[in-house]
Enzyme design. Structure first.
Site, PDB file in Angstrom:
ATOM      1  N   GLY A 137       0.817  -1.206   0.000  1.00 54.45           N
ATOM      2  CA  GLY A 137       0.000   0.000   0.000  1.00 54.45           C
ATOM      3  C   GLY A 137       0.847   1.250   0.000  1.00 54.45           C
ATOM      4  O   GLY A 137       2.066   1.207   0.238  1.00 54.45           O
ATOM      5  N   SER A 138       0.209   2.359  -0.270  1.00 54.77           N
ATOM      6  CA  SER A 138       0.902   3.646  -0.288  1.00 54.77           C
ATOM      7  C   SER A 138       1.362   4.014   1.115  1.00 54.77           C
ATOM      8  O   SER A 138       0.847   3.495   2.109  1.00 54.77           O
ATOM      9  CB  SER A 138      -0.027   4.738  -0.844  1.00 54.77           C
ATOM     10  OG  SER A 138      -0.472   4.402  -2.141  1.00 54.77           O
ATOM     11  N   GLY A 151       1.549   5.573   4.628  1.00 55.41           N
ATOM     12  CA  GLY A 151       0.563   6.154   5.509  1.00 55.41           C
ATOM     13  C   GLY A 151      -0.795   5.495   5.515  1.00 55.41           C
ATOM     14  O   GLY A 151      -1.723   5.977   6.168  1.00 55.41           O
ATOM     15  N   THR A 152      -0.949   4.375   4.787  1.00 55.37           N
ATOM     16  CA  THR A 152      -2.263   3.740   4.716  1.00 55.37           C
ATOM     17  C   THR A 152      -2.548   2.811   5.884  1.00 55.37           C
ATOM     18  O   THR A 152      -3.678   2.357   6.047  1.00 55.37           O
ATOM     19  CB  THR A 152      -2.396   2.944   3.401  1.00 55.37           C
ATOM     20  OG1 THR A 152      -1.258   2.081   3.251  1.00 55.37           O
ATOM     21  CG2 THR A 152      -2.475   3.886   2.213  1.00 55.37           C
ATOM     22  N   GLY A 153      -1.553   2.502   6.708  1.00 53.33           N
ATOM     23  CA  GLY A 153      -1.810   1.720   7.918  1.00 53.33           C
ATOM     24  C   GLY A 153      -1.224   0.327   7.918  1.00 53.33           C
ATOM     25  O   GLY A 153      -1.719  -0.544   8.627  1.00 53.33           O
ATOM     26  N   LYS A 154      -0.162   0.099   7.157  1.00 50.51           N
ATOM     27  CA  LYS A 154       0.439  -1.238   7.117  1.00 50.51           C
ATOM     28  C   LYS A 154       1.058  -1.601   8.469  1.00 50.51           C
ATOM     29  O   LYS A 154       0.829  -2.695   8.994  1.00 50.51           O
ATOM     30  CB  LYS A 154       1.484  -1.295   6.003  1.00 50.51           C
ATOM     31  CG  LYS A 154       0.939  -1.019   4.607  1.00 50.51           C
ATOM     32  CD  LYS A 154       1.994  -1.158   3.539  1.00 50.51           C
ATOM     33  CE  LYS A 154       3.079  -0.114   3.657  1.00 50.51           C
ATOM     34  NZ  LYS A 154       2.578   1.259   3.440  1.00 50.51           N
ATOM     35  N   GLU A 166      -5.496  33.841 -10.103  1.00 45.60           N
ATOM     36  CA  GLU A 166      -6.383  32.870  -9.453  1.00 45.60           C
ATOM     37  C   GLU A 166      -7.810  33.000  -9.960  1.00 45.60           C
ATOM     38  O   GLU A 166      -8.530  31.999 -10.081  1.00 45.60           O
ATOM     39  CB  GLU A 166      -6.335  33.044  -7.933  1.00 45.60           C
ATOM     40  CG  GLU A 166      -4.948  32.942  -7.315  1.00 45.60           C
ATOM     41  CD  GLU A 166      -4.224  31.674  -7.710  1.00 45.60           C
ATOM     42  OE1 GLU A 166      -4.883  30.638  -7.921  1.00 45.60           O
ATOM     43  OE2 GLU A 166      -2.980  31.709  -7.818  1.00 45.60           O
ATOM     44  N   ASP A 199       1.695  25.388 -13.085  1.00 54.79           N
ATOM     45  CA  ASP A 199       0.577  25.057 -13.973  1.00 54.79           C
ATOM     46  C   ASP A 199       1.084  24.444 -15.276  1.00 54.79           C
ATOM     47  O   ASP A 199       0.529  23.453 -15.770  1.00 54.79           O
ATOM     48  CB  ASP A 199      -0.241  26.316 -14.271  1.00 54.79           C
ATOM     49  CG  ASP A 199      -0.727  27.010 -13.017  1.00 54.79           C
ATOM     50  OD1 ASP A 199      -1.001  26.298 -12.030  1.00 54.79           O
ATOM     51  OD2 ASP A 199      -0.817  28.249 -13.008  1.00 54.79           O
TER      52      ASP A 199
END
Length: 646
Positions: A203-204, A206-209, A426, A503
């Protein structure tokens, strides 16, 4: 291993060591201080005889190597006799000096033995501690290079369970099955099922592994060893393989158990991709890990759980069944998962009644579990900074802006021309976004510098998106060009600034992916012309496949056509809505920050219902080009070469 087994008090060990050092010092002092000098001045022997001859001496004690005595004025003295002076006794008798003999001092036998054996005791002590260090498990000893650094996790306080894991239900169920197998293996084995030998968490960041691994440790009730992949690799060849063997030896002694290897890509990368000798330390470590996980000797009762965010770089032999029987994907949570994760973290924070986790979850698409935990923490810190007792919805909104757009940089000093250009830049993004049907709705627009941007238009999707359509990509290209086009229309060709650099970078990258990866070019067709190749030339990144010069030129022309088309569409939109461009730019100059609802109301009604003061009337923003005096928040800042943002 029994977790309740006493492990010894380190304070007692330290006290014993320091006590031994103190006793050794006392022994050394006693060795060199077995004989104390008597009181009195030390005088030459000739002066002593002269004093006797002058009748100044009252009494003396004559020893074999020292003479002590007292003068008639009660002053004590000491002197060393000259060998062979047989006339001393006669001299003392002639002058009436009282004298006596003094026996030679006998040395302390115990101290003598200790003094002689002290060097041998020190050598034995050093050897004993060195031997103890070698015998230590865990590799922390002075000679424990080949020992495993795996730590046996025992969480008696701060225990994490599956109840603390939210938003990744499928991954939790996969691992919960392993825990149930350890608790009741007969339930699965009676049908011929075997316990998985390994599970790879993918997983990426910070996903909780790692959180899932801690939850397994809290739920399993079996020994849980944890180690990082980088702990295996050392500069000495063969050390990593030795640590792998030692780790599995420890695991066998505590089977059934779980071994968690975090960031396994540090040791499990594809073999043969190094620039130097392929038979290096890392590959030897990986070879040993492969053999231990599934070799001739079966490791029954040992479950390997590993985590990585780079499964594409792992060696295929490591991923096959028998080593990692299942790969558990830990994804970025959807809106329901984000709401559950927020609810878990909000339990530790005193909340105001207006806090709605569902609303916060909707406004945080793409946030991982770690991002949401950081969001709640930032909101709590903001509330504490504002001396509030409860964390309100306003703190969560401000924390979300800080996390997504960066902290406000109000200390900058900008000229009026720079503020005006930022406002129109903006406003150009916002006007194009409103007129592109496939674009995401605007959440907020601001000309307050945040992070590296002088201003920003923030758009949020109405729902979680897992793929993008062609019309939305073209809309995003047009919106990214809106700021540059607004500068060209209002300030002219020669006054265009560098504020659109980010941009342009985004538009070029998106157009390149559309042409080379996603098959969205009619001339090139649905073919992949560029692919990501990890470790390309030792630097990582992407690499174009082998193509002819004509194909490369065609790719560049198609990218240019997409960006130029987006620039033309943005130009048409802003020219037909120039009055609204002025209107929105002046509103941004006056109020500095506008919400999406306020921008839509301004576009529909031509005025903004925001009072100057709590009891003040609503303000109408002029659409003329003149600068309107600001009634909103004051802003000060300096020019910034970084992009104004989109």
């Amino acid at each position: 291993m029994n977790d309740d087994q006493p492990q010894g008090n380190p304070w007692i060990k330290s006290l014993l060591i320091w006590g031994g050092i103190f006793l050794a010092l006392l022994l050394v002092v006693s060795m060199f201080n077995t004989r104390t000098d008597p009181a009195g001045a030390v005088i030459p022997y000739s002066d002593f005889r002269a004093s006797v001859a002058q009748d100044n001496v009252r009494e003396v004690q004559v020893g074999p190597d020292r003479i002590t005595g007292t003068l008639k004025n009660d002053q004590q003295f000491t002197t060393v006799p000259v060998p062979g002076d047989v006339e001393l006794t006669k001299l003392l008798q002639e002058h009436g000096v009282r004298y006596a003999g003094k026996a030679q001092e006998e040395p302390n036998l115990l101290l003598y033995i200790l003094a002689q054996s002290l060097p041998f005791l020190l050598i034995l002590g050093v050897a004993f501690f060195a031997l103890r260090q070698v015998q230590k498990g865990g590799g922390s000893g002075a000679m424990g290079f080949g020992k495993s650094k795996a730590k046996l996790l025992t969480e008696r306080s701060g225990k994490v369970t599956f109840d603390d894991v939210a938003g990744i239900d499928e991954a939790r169920e996969e691992l919960q099955e392993i825990v149930e197998f350890l608790r009741d293996p007969s339930r699965f084995s009676k049908l011929g099922g075997q316990i998985p030998k390994g599970a790879l968490l993918v997983g990426s960041p910070g996903t909780g592994k790692t959180l899932l691994a801690r939850a397994i440790a809290g739920e399993a009730g079996v020994p849980f060893f944890t180690i990082s992949g980088s702990d295996f690799v050392e500069m000495f060849v063969g050390v990593g393989a030795s640590r792998v063997r030692d780790m599995f030896d420890q695991a066998k002694k505590n089977a059934p158990c779980i071994v968690f290897i975090d960031e396994i890509d540090a040791v499990g990368r594809h073999r043969g991709h190094g620039l130097g000798n392929s038979n290096d330390e890392r590959e030897q470590t990986l070879n040993q890990l492969l053999v231990e996980m599934d070799g001739f000797e079966a490791n029954e009762g040992i479950i390997i759980i590993a985590a990585t965010n780079r499964p594409d770089v792992l060696d295929p032999a490591l991923l096959r069944p028998g080593r990692f029987d299942r790969q558990v994907v830990v994804p970025i949570p959807d809106i329901d998962g984000r709401e559950k994760i927020l609810s878990v973290h909000m339990k530790k924070v005193p909340l105001a009644p207006d806090v709605l986790p569902r609303v916060i979850a909707r406004g945080t698409p793409g946030f991982s579990g770690a991002d949401l935990a950081n969001l709640v923490n930032e909101a709590a810190l903001l509330a504490a900074r504002r001396n509030k007792r409860l964390v309100a919805m306003q703190e969560f909104e401000d924390a979300k802006d800080k996390v997504m757009m960066g902290a406000e940089r109000r200390s900058m000093v900008m000229t009026d021309d720079e503020k005006k250009m930022t406002a129109y830049h903006e406003a150009g993004h916002a006007i194009v976004s409103i007129n592109e049907d496939a674009s995401d709705p605007i959440h907020k627009a601001t000309i307050i510098p945040r992070g590296r941007a002088l201003g920003m238009v923030m758009r949020l999707p109405e729902r979680d998106s897992y793929s993008y359509h062609r019309d939305k990509m073209h809309a995003n290209l047009s919106v990214s060009m809106g700021g540059r086009v607004a500068e060209e229309l209002i300030f002219g060709y020669d006054k265009v600034s560098s504020g659109a650099s980010s941009d342009i970078q985004y538009a070029t990258s998106l157009a390149r992916n559309m042409v080379t990866k996603w098959g969205m070019s009619d001339k090139l067709g649905p073919l992949q012309y560029e692919e990501a190749q990890e470790g390309y030339l030792g630097m990582g990144g992407s690499q174009r496949t082998m193509m002819s010069d004509e194909t490369n030129k065609l790719i560049d022309s198609e990218i240019r056509m997409l960006v130029d088309g987006a620039h033309a569409r943005a130009t048409d939109i802003l020219k037909s809505n120039e009055d609204k461009l002025h209107l929105l730019a002046q509103a941004l100059l006056e109020y500095e920050t506008l919400s999406g609802e306020e921008i839509r109301a301004l576009m529909d009604n031509g005025k903004l219902d925001r009072p100057e003061a709590p009891s003040g009337p609503a303000r109408t923003v002029s659409s003329a080009g003149a600068t309107v005096p600001r009634a909103g928040r004051r802003f000060s800042g300096s020019g910034d070469p970084h992009p104004a943002g989109a």
